[in-house]
Design an enzyme around this catalytic site. Structure first.
Site, short mmCIF file in Angstrom:
data_model
loop_
_atom_site.label_atom_id
_atom_site.label_comp_id
_atom_site.label_asym_id
_atom_site.label_seq_id
_atom_site.Cartn_x
_atom_site.Cartn_y
_atom_site.Cartn_z
N HIS A 153 0.00 12.78 -2.50
CA HIS A 153 1.08 13.77 -2.55
C HIS A 153 2.40 13.17 -3.03
O HIS A 153 3.32 13.90 -3.38
CB HIS A 153 1.26 14.45 -1.18
CG HIS A 153 1.86 13.57 -0.12
ND1 HIS A 153 1.12 12.90 0.82
CD2 HIS A 153 3.16 13.27 0.17
CE1 HIS A 153 1.91 12.23 1.63
NE2 HIS A 153 3.16 12.43 1.26
N ASP A 184 -5.87 11.73 0.18
CA ASP A 184 -4.44 11.57 0.00
C ASP A 184 -4.07 10.14 -0.42
O ASP A 184 -3.13 9.55 0.11
CB ASP A 184 -3.68 11.95 1.27
CG ASP A 184 -2.21 12.30 1.00
OD1 ASP A 184 -1.82 12.26 -0.18
OD2 ASP A 184 -1.48 12.57 1.97
N SER A 262 5.75 7.61 2.93
CA SER A 262 4.47 7.93 2.32
C SER A 262 3.99 6.79 1.44
O SER A 262 4.70 6.32 0.56
CB SER A 262 4.59 9.19 1.45
OG SER A 262 4.81 10.32 2.24
#
Length: 585
Positions: A153, A184, A262
């Site tokens: 993402h 992911d 992230s």
């Protein structure tokens, strides 16, 4: 990057709700947006905590010989090399420490990079154009083979990706090698040899145990320099991956994971990478609950790419099953007292399992591992015997979907079932899942078709999120949600086609209120997918175009007038083509 969340809990596949005590959501540790000029001045970074021990332990300074300095009174000192004013604890017998002695170094910290991405998302409501581009920053880390891992993402709908090493002022243009939507994870590389100078790749460790210390390193919001947070592993289980709309093995930790974290690595005490930070739990009664993608999932992604040269995904066991915990149910299904398993409810029509299994079969084992009545499994030696790489915790049970996730797409699995009191074994080739409402469009622009102002498109999860927001699972029409959560595709090319909106013109007077309404048939022929509908309309020689919609609603247009009016409508709305490129071939 907008996370996917809902009221009262997470929505797992097939509509199962994971209910917290109160309303809560799980958010992606999304890339932090690029700051405005007024926000760009960095604030002083706190000293990173140690990778060992409790986070509440004070940080003691070390003298040059390694002995721990006592904490006498503090007074300002000036570092002779940097010229910076430092407030440090001073002992008259010990010379003042230099900055390099003050900052604690986490192993492999120099392998952590900052990821800069420019995103250009599709506009699902106006599929002939894209949204305004925006920038974000996140984290990543170098692995062997001149590659970098980050979150999927973090680079979703990317236009350009750049990487910056720790302590460097140069951003290097990166190439995206693979994006794993389900897990992911994304893999990047940099062609410039200068980027790889002086960088050592991280080493992966085994799956940690409960209460093992972990250190998350990355570039979260709140500053420009690298950040380190420490915590412990508090849970290991199958959990929902928000971005991937899947359920895979994950680690729950109590270290803070914020926007920008992230893709950052989580290190063990030994300096080995044990996971990738990717999402956190937002809940009024919960604090510091973060989630990490563990090494078994990471290695599956890497090995998948190395085997096929691309990301093929995680296979799916295309069966919905029912627990067999009720003794009367087990007796009625012909199970003996020593037999355990789960009952097959439905089988995906597009899955390979449909050729072997039947409804009401009892699945006894998967690749030699027995399945319990509650759908969990446990290997006898405490190790998973599929990749034979990472041990799972001895004595713990885990949903048998974990066993499926250890396989690769196209591999075979031996399924033992009980059918009419007889035991059968089937060698089934596992395949990827075909959803009627896909969770992702894998970087492709959305498909559309326009005739007389009627805009037709295919339903997907990104489309629902675009139309109804992050709470689409509560705000979207019940009819669409039922299809999304429970309907199964009858063929690989089946799609859920809707009229998304009507561009108002004289030709479509009276139809202005039609929006997000499913198209069931055209001129008496069922609509299988958007491309077949476009072909039927374009080649129609009948006097009328008759669209049969859900709830027995119809829309009828005179064929010649509808086709003649389309060009003027496209011109009015600055639309270059009446259909997307994928429908033209």
């Amino acid at each position: 990057m907008e996370p996917s969340k809902g009221k009262g809990g997470l929505k797992s596949k097939r509509g199962r709700m994971l209910k917290p005590a109160a309303a809560g959501t799980m958010d992606l540790a999304s890339p932090s947006p690029s700051p405005s000029p007024s926000e760009s001045s960095p604030s002083p970074a706190p000293l990173p905590p140690s990778t060992r021990g409790s986070r509440k332990n004070p940080i003691h300074l070390q003298d040059p010989s390694g002995a721990e300095a006592s904490p006498p009174s503090a007074s300002p000192k000036v570092d002779s090399e940097s010229g910076l004013d430092l407030v440090v604890a001073v002992d008259p017998q010990i010379p003042p420490p230099r900055w390099g002695q003050v900052v604690r170094v986490v192993p492999s910290m120099d392998a952590v990079v900052k990821v800069f991405c420019v995103h250009t998302e599709p506009n699902f409501s106006l599929p002939w154009q894209r949204k305004r581009q925006y920038s974000s920053s996140s984290s990543g880390f170098v692995i062997s083979g001149r590659r970098v891992l980050t979150n999927a993402h973090s680079v979703e709908h990317y236009t350009q990706v750049k990487l910056k090493k720790r302590g460097s002022d140069t951003k290097y243009v990166a190439t995206v090698l693979a994006i794993g939507t389900e897990c992911d994870i994304a893999m990047l590389t940099v062609e410039n040899d200068e980027f790889w100078e002086g960088v050592s790749p991280v080493e992966f460790g085994s799956l940690p145990a409960l209460q093992d210390a972990v250190t998350v390193v990355g570039y979260p919001i709140g500053g420009d320099t690298i950040s380190v947070t420490s915590g412990v592993v508090s849970r290991i289980e199958i959990l929902p991956y928000v971005h991937g709309s899947t359920e895979l093995l994950g680690l729950q930790i109590d270290a803070a994971i914020n926007s920008g974290n992230s893709g950052g690595p989580a290190f063990s005490d030994e300096g080995k990478c044990v996971g990738i930070a990717f999402q956190s739990l937002k809940h009024e009664d919960a604090e510091n609950i973060g989630y990490v993608i563990p090494t078994p999932v990471i290695m599956h992604f890497i090995q998948d790419f190395e085997k096929s040269g691309e990301y093929t995904g995680f296979p799916i066991f295309g069966v919905e099953w029912q627990k067999m915990e009720n003794p009367d149910l087990r007796k009625a299904m012909g199970m003996t007292s020593d037999q355990k398993g789960v009952r097959v409810r439905r089988i995906e029509p597009t899955a390979p399992e449909v050729q072997f299994l039947k409804s009401s079969d009892i699945i006894l084992s998967f690749d030699g591992v027995n399945i319990a009545n509650d759908g969990t499994s446990k290997t006898t030696d405490g190790y998973d015997n599929f990749l034979c790489i990472f041990p799972f915790r001895h004595g713990e049970r885990i949903g048998f979907s974990y066993l499926v996730s250890q396989k690769f797409t196209g591999e075979n699995a031996v399924i033992k079932v009980l059918r009419e009191s007889k035991v059968f074994e089937f060698n089934i080739k596992l395949a990827a899942h075909k959803r009627l409402v896909p969770a992702h469009i894998n970087g492709k622009p959305p498909s559309y078709y326009i005739i007389a102002g009627f805009v037709f498109t295919a339903i997907s999860v990104p489309y629902l999120r675009s139309e109804y927001g992050k709470d689409y699972e509560y705000d979207a029409p019940v009819k669409l949600l039922e299809k999304h959560l429970h309907a199964m595709a009858q063929s690989h090319d089946e799609e859920l086609v809707v009229i998304s909106q009507v561009l108002v013109a004289d030709i479509n007077i009276g139809y202005e209120g039609i929006a997000n309404t499913q198209v069931m048939a055209f001129n008496g022929k069922p609509v299988k997918n958007l491309k077949s509908l476009a072909n039927m309309v374009e080649t129609c020689n009948e006097e009328f175009l008759k669209f049969e919609l859900e709830y027995q609603q119809i829309a009828v247009l005179q064929t010649s007038n509808a086709k003649a009016a389309t060009l003027d409508i496209l011109t009015m709305h600055c639309i270059s083509s009446a259909m997307s490129d994928d429908l033209k071939s």
